[in-house]
Structures are given as C-alpha cells and as structure tokens.
Motif scaffolding. Structure first.
Motif, PDB file in Angstrom:
ATOM      1  N   ALA A  66       1.006  -1.234  -0.033  1.00 58.82           N
ATOM      2  CA  ALA A  66       0.202   0.081  -0.064  1.00 58.82           C
ATOM      3  C   ALA A  66       0.869   1.437   0.036  1.00 58.82           C
ATOM      4  O   ALA A  66       2.268   1.262   0.214  1.00 58.82           O
ATOM      5  CB  ALA A  66      -0.875   0.110   1.130  1.00 58.82           C
ATOM      6  N   THR A  67       0.270   2.365  -0.432  1.00 55.56           N
ATOM      7  CA  THR A  67       1.061   3.552  -0.419  1.00 55.56           C
ATOM      8  C   THR A  67       0.780   4.597   0.698  1.00 55.56           C
ATOM      9  O   THR A  67       1.161   5.773   0.462  1.00 55.56           O
ATOM     10  CB  THR A  67       0.595   4.447  -2.006  1.00 55.56           C
ATOM     11  N   GLY A  68      -0.039   4.382   1.621  1.00 52.60           N
ATOM     12  CA  GLY A  68      -0.416   5.017   2.806  1.00 52.60           C
ATOM     13  C   GLY A  68      -1.314   4.114   3.829  1.00 52.60           C
ATOM     14  O   GLY A  68      -1.310   3.171   3.706  1.00 52.60           O
ATOM     15  N   ARG A  69      -1.398   4.833   4.828  1.00 50.55           N
ATOM     16  CA  ARG A  69      -2.027   4.169   5.940  1.00 50.55           C
ATOM     17  C   ARG A  69      -3.388   4.486   6.395  1.00 50.55           C
ATOM     18  O   ARG A  69      -3.840   3.922   7.320  1.00 50.55           O
ATOM     19  CB  ARG A  69      -1.055   4.345   7.248  1.00 50.55           C
ATOM     20  N   GLY A  70      -3.996   5.175   5.446  1.00 50.32           N
ATOM     21  CA  GLY A  70      -5.457   5.577   5.425  1.00 50.32           C
ATOM     22  C   GLY A  70      -5.797   6.505   6.650  1.00 50.32           C
ATOM     23  O   GLY A  70      -4.713   7.160   7.203  1.00 50.32           O
ATOM     24  N   ALA A  71      -7.069   6.528   6.975  1.00 51.52           N
ATOM     25  CA  ALA A  71      -7.527   7.313   7.790  1.00 51.52           C
ATOM     26  C   ALA A  71      -8.301   7.076   8.894  1.00 51.52           C
ATOM     27  O   ALA A  71      -9.102   7.587   9.462  1.00 51.52           O
ATOM     28  CB  ALA A  71      -8.329   8.777   7.259  1.00 51.52           C
ATOM     29  N   VAL A  72      -8.204   5.654   9.303  1.00 51.71           N
ATOM     30  CA  VAL A  72      -8.959   5.239  10.378  1.00 51.71           C
ATOM     31  C   VAL A  72      -7.885   4.723  11.410  1.00 51.71           C
ATOM     32  O   VAL A  72      -6.957   3.953  11.168  1.00 51.71           O
ATOM     33  CB  VAL A  72      -9.801   4.032   9.810  1.00 51.71           C
ATOM     34  N   LEU A  73      -8.238   4.808  12.884  1.00 47.00           N
ATOM     35  CA  LEU A  73      -7.329   4.490  13.721  1.00 47.00           C
ATOM     36  C   LEU A  73      -8.085   4.159  14.875  1.00 47.00           C
ATOM     37  O   LEU A  73      -9.510   4.471  14.984  1.00 47.00           O
ATOM     38  CB  LEU A  73      -6.434   5.437  14.281  1.00 47.00           C
ATOM     39  N   SER A  74      -7.965   3.271  15.744  1.00 46.37           N
ATOM     40  CA  SER A  74      -8.555   2.970  17.167  1.00 46.37           C
ATOM     41  C   SER A  74      -7.930   3.024  18.335  1.00 46.37           C
ATOM     42  O   SER A  74      -6.668   3.222  18.005  1.00 46.37           O
ATOM     43  CB  SER A  74      -8.996   1.263  16.916  1.00 46.37           C
ATOM     44  N   PHE A  75      -8.514   3.463  19.314  1.00 41.16           N
ATOM     45  CA  PHE A  75      -7.810   3.335  20.697  1.00 41.16           C
ATOM     46  C   PHE A  75      -8.613   3.327  21.903  1.00 41.16           C
ATOM     47  O   PHE A  75      -9.840   3.210  21.593  1.00 41.16           O
ATOM     48  CB  PHE A  75      -7.378   4.915  20.734  1.00 41.16           C
ATOM     49  N   GLU A  76      -7.779   2.991  22.842  1.00 40.03           N
ATOM     50  CA  GLU A  76      -8.378   2.825  24.291  1.00 40.03           C
ATOM     51  C   GLU A  76      -8.002   3.981  25.324  1.00 40.03           C
ATOM     52  O   GLU A  76      -6.836   4.287  25.191  1.00 40.03           O
ATOM     53  CB  GLU A  76      -8.071   1.753  24.960  1.00 40.03           C
TER      54      GLU A  76
END
Length: 377
Positions: free
Chosen positions: A287-297
């Motif tokens: 892939a050429t990027g890591r996108g725009a979604v993340l998760s966290f606690e």
C-alpha cells in the motif's frame, strides 16, 4: 493516467458537449421488434448511468470489470455468491460485523461454511481442505488495523484452487490495488470513502477474471441488489474528489496518531502497522499510505461516556470515510453481531473506540480531542 486524473476523466465526450454524464432514469428500454436486440432492456440487468459508474470503478482499480451494488453488503454477498453448496470460506475473526453476520447466519442455510481464524498470518497449507474455495481478507482489518500479506495469501490460496476476495474499503484504489497483487475479487463499501459524504449507500466489486465477472453479472440480475441511476450519478461525481479528500484525511490521521500515542490519557492506539515491525513492512510493500482510520482505548479510570459526550466534532456514529470525523464503539456498534468470545478472539475490547478522521482543520480536531480527554475524568 494517474488516479486523480482517472477519477475525473475516465468518462468523456458526452452528448451536447456536456462535461458531466447524463442520468438515465428509465426502468425499461425499447427493443428492435425484429431481433429483440438492444444495448439495454431493463434497469436491473443494466442501465447506462450505472454502466458509466462501473467503467469508473474498473478504471480506478485497473480492472477489466466493475460492478455497482446497492450497498457494501450487497457487494460482499455477490462476491460470496460465487461459492457453491459444500464450499468453505476462511475469514479473519475480526472481519466486519456485517460480513460476520452474513457468513455466520445466512450462508450456512445455503450450504456454505465460514471458518474464522484468529490470524491469517498463521494460515498454512494444512488449513486448507478440499472444501476450501475462498479466503476473505480485510487489510487493514476492521477495527484492529492488523495487516495481512496479500501476496502470501494469494500464493497459498491459489495453490489450493481457492479464490482470494479482499475488502479494500479502508484503503480504496488510491492507496492499495489488490488485483495487481493477484487477488481475484475486490469489494468495497462505496458508502465510505468513494461516496465520502455520508449521504448514500453503495457497493463496488471489481475483478480481472472473465468467468467471475459473468457470475457477478448474474448476481446483479438474479438477486437485484443493483445501484439506481441517481445514486450512480452521485457516486460518479463524488469519486472525482476521492484522492483529494483522502490525502487530507490521511494527513490528519497521521498527526492524530502521533498526538494520541504520547498522550497520558490514552492506553493504546491501533493503526496500520502498529502491531509489529513486520506488519508495518508488509503494509508499506503493498500500500502507499496508512489511510485515515485508527482505534484507541482510554487510560484506566477515565469515563468513556463523558469523553464521547464532550467531543464537539467527531459524531458518535457508525460508518467511516466521510468528510466529517466519526467515532464509534465497535463492540456494540459495528461488530455487535459477534459474541463476546468472538470479539475477544478478534482482539476487539469493550473499551476500543474507532475514529474515522475527516477533512476538518487539524488544530480543531486536536484541540477537541484534548478537551474531551480532560472531561473524561
């Protein structure tokens, strides 16, 4: 063409010199009485506006064939309708809740078995049986953002005459082109990044295989889950700004990841490549990027509800990929169809929050997250 140019200029030369395509609303089309031939007959089978959208979808993925459906789940269901009675599909335990529901509750009644595995990275030849006809992959996974080596899965599955189906919703063709890596079918919830404004439902399927294309075309006509002409036109228009939107969203997400990773009120952050250096390397290779979604606690002792209520900009809602930031709790929203045991096996905790980052000003988003974290206790 580069993908931004393809998004704008795949369709050209419209009647009367128009610079946007017409919308053909007709549900039926006149045929030649002598031959009963015609390019179109009935909208469920084909429609000129949907055909133009499907041309764009194929061009973005570098595919021979593109298909538009009424929702992302309709697209996923069509891709799995290529399986037959007695077949088995292998999926990751963390697969999207809608896909889990389809495989767990619907496909068994059609004689198709789904087998969920904790980590596709551990899949070997021994995991394939004569019944295994497909491997369904999400990479990055939803919502854990785990990475699967697509080249390895393709080689492994094809050795056993099994298809590889990839849900590419999180990456879109802008950041990842699974067909170029040997994948057989790519599905997307076009509701998300392709549409980009949280205002329509749509699904997309692309493939380079002529036989699979015939099966997908049959699924459209026989099952009827096709996208209407007005939404097809709106999706054509939305796709024109997809690369620009995603560029801004990804830049915002990268900054938010760095901000939260060092925050004392955040226990953990998940994003593509965060699980291990090996997964980071794999993702960068495909892939050429890591996108725009993340998760966290949140850190222990903080009030999740107070945090969510204090947020001014991200809405507490399902879905992702829109120009506005959205935040949800996967355990009770996107993956509620899974049992607590299934969620635990998939790495989805009850306190995990998934953030889809929009195009808002970064400073405003960071300030909002900080004030909501302060309000959490």
């Amino acid at each position: 063409m580069h993908i931004q140019t393809a998004a704008v200029h795949t369709l050209r030369d419209f009647e009367h010199g128009a610079v946007v395509p017409p919308v053909h609303l007709a549900s039926t089309f006149e045929l030649d009485p002598a031959t009963e031939d015609g390019a179109y007959a009935y909208q469920r089978g084909a429609n000129p506006t949907r055909a133009q959208l499907e041309q764009v979808l194929a061009a973005l993925d570098g595919a021979r064939h593109g298909f538009a459906f009424a929702s992302g789940m309709a697209a996923t269901a069509a891709s799995l309708s290529t399986l037959e009675v007695g077949d088995e599909v292998i999926l990751p335990a963390s697969v999207y809740g809608g896909t889990y529901r389809l495989v767990d509750l619907v496909l068994p009644g059609r004689g198709i078995t789904g087998r969920f595995v904790a980590d596709l990275a551990e899949l070997t030849d021994e995991d394939f049986t004569p019944a295994t006809r497909a491997v369904f992959v999400e990479t990055p996974a939803n919502p854990t953002l785990r990475i699967t080596d697509l080249r390895r899965i393709v080689e492994l599955a094809h050795r056993h005459d099994a298809l590889v189906i990839v849900d590419n919703t999180f990456m879109t063709p802008v950041l990842q082109k699974p067909l170029a890596l040997g994948v057989d079918i790519v599905v997307q919830s076009a509701t998300k990044y392709l549409a980009g404004h949280s205002d329509l439902l749509a699904g997309a399927v692309t493939t380079d295989d002529d036989g699979l294309a015939d099966a997908l075309r049959l699924a459209q006509k026989a099952q009827g889950g096709v996208l209407g002409p007005q939404d097809s036109f709106r999706l054509i228009q939305s796709i024109k700004t997809l690369p620009l939107r995603l560029e801004r969203q990804q830049a915002n997400a990268e900054a938010i990841v760095e901000h939260l990773r060092g925050h004392e009120r955040i226990a953990r952050v998940w994003y593509p490549g965060s699980h291990s250096e090996e997964e980071a390397r794999l993702h960068d290779a495909q892939a050429t990027g890591r996108g725009a979604v993340l998760s966290f606690e949140l850190a222990d002792g903080l009030d999740r509800v107070a945090f969510l209520r204090a947020l001014r900009y991200p809405a507490y809602a399902v879905s992702l990929g829109g120009v506005e930031s959205l935040i949800c709790r996967p355990a009770t929203m996107t993956h509620e169809a899974m049992t607590p045991e299934g969620q635990a096996a998939a790495g989805i905790s009850t306190e995990m929050l998934r953030l889809s980052v929009g195009i808002e000003d970064l400073a405003d988003l960071l300030e909002d997250l900080d004030q909501a974290l302060a309000a959490a206790g």
